[in-house]
Motif scaffolding. Structure first.
Motif, mmCIF file in Angstrom:
data_model
loop_
_atom_site.group_PDB
_atom_site.id
_atom_site.type_symbol
_atom_site.label_atom_id
_atom_site.label_comp_id
_atom_site.label_asym_id
_atom_site.label_seq_id
_atom_site.Cartn_x
_atom_site.Cartn_y
_atom_site.Cartn_z
ATOM 1 N N PHE A 1 7.853 0.045 4.067
ATOM 2 C CA PHE A 1 6.618 0.760 4.905
ATOM 3 C C PHE A 1 6.777 1.923 5.304
ATOM 4 C CE2 PHE A 1 3.732 1.339 7.434
ATOM 5 C CZ PHE A 1 2.326 2.004 6.852
ATOM 6 N N ARG A 2 8.208 1.991 5.775
ATOM 7 C CA ARG A 2 8.951 2.714 7.171
ATOM 8 C C ARG A 2 9.875 3.658 6.621
ATOM 9 N NH1 ARG A 2 11.368 -0.797 10.315
ATOM 10 N NH2 ARG A 2 10.257 -1.684 11.565
ATOM 11 N N GLU A 3 10.423 2.920 5.577
ATOM 12 C CA GLU A 3 10.984 4.317 4.514
ATOM 13 C C GLU A 3 9.987 5.023 4.127
ATOM 14 O OE1 GLU A 3 14.016 2.792 1.994
ATOM 15 O OE2 GLU A 3 14.296 1.427 3.780
ATOM 16 N N ALA A 4 9.413 4.209 3.272
ATOM 17 C CA ALA A 4 7.945 5.302 3.071
ATOM 18 C C ALA A 4 7.240 6.729 3.670
ATOM 19 C CB ALA A 4 6.568 4.801 2.141
ATOM 20 N N LEU A 5 7.304 6.578 5.026
ATOM 21 C CA LEU A 5 6.470 7.020 6.654
ATOM 22 C C LEU A 5 8.153 7.828 6.699
ATOM 23 C CD1 LEU A 5 5.035 4.738 8.735
ATOM 24 C CD2 LEU A 5 3.612 6.185 7.116
ATOM 25 N N GLU A 6 8.838 7.463 6.620
ATOM 26 C CA GLU A 6 10.028 8.669 7.394
ATOM 27 C C GLU A 6 10.207 9.839 5.433
ATOM 28 O OE1 GLU A 6 13.902 6.700 7.360
ATOM 29 O OE2 GLU A 6 12.920 5.334 9.549
ATOM 30 N N THR A 7 10.074 9.186 4.933
ATOM 31 C CA THR A 7 10.365 10.122 3.028
ATOM 32 C C THR A 7 9.252 11.041 3.531
ATOM 33 O OG1 THR A 7 11.140 8.692 1.584
ATOM 34 C CG2 THR A 7 9.874 10.181 0.437
ATOM 35 N N LEU A 8 7.971 10.821 3.891
ATOM 36 C CA LEU A 8 7.023 11.400 3.441
ATOM 37 C C LEU A 8 6.841 12.657 4.666
ATOM 38 C CD1 LEU A 8 3.796 9.030 3.027
ATOM 39 C CD2 LEU A 8 4.656 11.082 1.515
ATOM 40 N N GLN A 9 7.472 12.471 5.786
ATOM 41 C CA GLN A 9 7.967 13.080 7.007
ATOM 42 C C GLN A 9 8.773 14.465 6.435
ATOM 43 O OE1 GLN A 9 7.825 10.342 10.532
ATOM 44 N NE2 GLN A 9 5.760 10.048 10.169
ATOM 45 N N GLN A 10 9.782 13.618 5.973
ATOM 46 C CA GLN A 10 10.450 14.015 6.330
ATOM 47 C C GLN A 10 11.400 15.047 4.471
ATOM 48 O OE1 GLN A 10 14.410 11.228 7.165
ATOM 49 N NE2 GLN A 10 13.177 11.789 9.603
ATOM 50 N N SER A 11 10.858 14.383 3.545
ATOM 51 C CA SER A 11 11.272 14.929 2.342
ATOM 52 C C SER A 11 10.473 16.584 1.742
ATOM 53 C CB SER A 11 12.207 13.964 1.165
ATOM 54 O OG SER A 11 11.872 14.805 0.158
ATOM 55 N N PRO B 1 9.497 16.400 -4.237
ATOM 56 C CA PRO B 1 8.013 16.060 -5.172
ATOM 57 C C PRO B 1 8.089 14.541 -5.422
ATOM 58 C CG PRO B 1 8.089 17.900 -5.788
ATOM 59 C CD PRO B 1 8.880 18.004 -5.252
ATOM 60 N N SER B 2 8.961 14.440 -6.132
ATOM 61 C CA SER B 2 8.775 12.754 -7.083
ATOM 62 C C SER B 2 9.489 11.389 -6.041
ATOM 63 C CB SER B 2 10.803 12.978 -7.785
ATOM 64 O OG SER B 2 11.474 13.082 -6.859
ATOM 65 N N ASP B 3 10.498 12.433 -4.102
ATOM 66 C CA ASP B 3 10.520 11.455 -3.669
ATOM 67 C C ASP B 3 8.959 11.174 -2.423
ATOM 68 O OD1 ASP B 3 13.127 11.648 -3.572
ATOM 69 O OD2 ASP B 3 13.468 12.675 -2.302
ATOM 70 N N ARG B 4 8.018 11.771 -2.338
ATOM 71 C CA ARG B 4 7.491 12.214 -1.750
ATOM 72 C C ARG B 4 5.907 11.210 -3.181
ATOM 73 N NH1 ARG B 4 6.249 14.743 2.925
ATOM 74 N NH2 ARG B 4 3.386 14.595 1.656
ATOM 75 N N LYS B 5 6.177 10.868 -3.848
ATOM 76 C CA LYS B 5 5.496 11.086 -5.054
ATOM 77 C C LYS B 5 5.492 9.391 -4.781
ATOM 78 C CE LYS B 5 3.577 10.554 -9.969
ATOM 79 N NZ LYS B 5 3.741 11.428 -10.834
ATOM 80 N N HIS B 6 6.850 9.131 -4.631
ATOM 81 C CA HIS B 6 7.316 7.680 -4.990
ATOM 82 C C HIS B 6 7.156 6.953 -3.364
ATOM 83 C CE1 HIS B 6 10.125 4.018 -4.732
ATOM 84 N NE2 HIS B 6 10.281 3.767 -4.041
ATOM 85 N N ALA B 7 6.911 7.316 -2.044
ATOM 86 C CA ALA B 7 6.808 7.124 -0.983
ATOM 87 C C ALA B 7 5.031 6.824 -0.893
ATOM 88 C CB ALA B 7 6.874 8.195 0.282
ATOM 89 N N GLU B 8 4.352 8.009 -1.746
ATOM 90 C CA GLU B 8 2.934 7.883 -1.677
ATOM 91 C C GLU B 8 2.978 6.273 -2.573
ATOM 92 O OE1 GLU B 8 1.015 11.122 -3.259
ATOM 93 O OE2 GLU B 8 1.489 12.618 -1.224
ATOM 94 N N ALA B 9 3.226 5.741 -3.138
ATOM 95 C CA ALA B 9 3.303 4.592 -4.280
ATOM 96 C C ALA B 9 3.066 3.642 -3.229
ATOM 97 C CB ALA B 9 3.294 4.578 -5.076
ATOM 98 N N ILE B 10 4.143 3.466 -2.148
ATOM 99 C CA ILE B 10 3.995 2.588 -1.668
ATOM 100 C C ILE B 10 3.064 2.014 -0.875
ATOM 101 C CG2 ILE B 10 5.683 1.459 0.846
ATOM 102 C CD1 ILE B 10 8.154 3.149 -1.155
ATOM 103 N N LEU B 11 2.801 3.197 -0.167
ATOM 104 C CA LEU B 11 1.876 3.790 0.745
ATOM 105 C C LEU B 11 -0.103 2.737 0.054
ATOM 106 C CD1 LEU B 11 2.573 6.702 2.981
ATOM 107 C CD2 LEU B 11 2.638 3.895 3.467
ATOM 108 N N ARG B 12 -0.169 3.307 -1.063
ATOM 109 C CA ARG B 12 -1.427 2.574 -1.561
ATOM 110 C C ARG B 12 -1.325 1.138 -1.574
ATOM 111 N NH1 ARG B 12 -0.696 8.408 -4.282
ATOM 112 N NH2 ARG B 12 -2.640 8.959 -3.380
ATOM 113 N N ARG B 13 0.127 0.835 -2.184
ATOM 114 C CA ARG B 13 0.141 -0.445 -2.324
ATOM 115 C C ARG B 13 -0.081 -1.729 -1.465
ATOM 116 N NH1 ARG B 13 4.508 0.641 -5.798
ATOM 117 N NH2 ARG B 13 5.744 0.202 -3.876
ATOM 118 N N ALA B 14 -0.401 -0.789 -0.450
ATOM 119 C CA ALA B 14 -0.022 -1.473 0.979
ATOM 120 C C ALA B 14 -1.689 -1.124 1.751
ATOM 121 C CB ALA B 14 1.529 -0.809 2.180
#
Length: 64
Positions: free
Chosen positions: A18-28, A31-44
């Motif tokens: 979850f922490r890595e997903a938030l960092e990715t959304l803030q820093q990257s 689009p593929s990084d952001r899509k993966h991070a958003e999927a993690i947040l949605r699962r949570a």
């Protein structure tokens, strides 16, 4: 049946993901990084509103 230590380890891994997903959304801006991070947040349980802002899951717990 899982032991208490197994549940704690699983929670630690989920928290780190979850922490890595938030960092990715803030820093990257990739689009593929952001899509993966958003999927993690949605699962949570997080949901994206109409403005594209993620909102935390709603708790079913009510304070008395």
């Amino acid at each position: 049946m899982t032991t208490k230590s197994e549940r704690i380890d699983a929670l630690k891994r989920a928290t780190e993901d979850f922490r890595e997903a938030l960092e990715t959304l803030q820093q990257s801006s990739d689009p593929s990084d952001r899509k993966h991070a958003e999927a993690i947040l949605r699962r949570a349980g997080w949901e994206k509103d109409d403005n594209g802002v993620f909102k935390p899951p709603q708790s079913d717990h009510r304070s008395n």
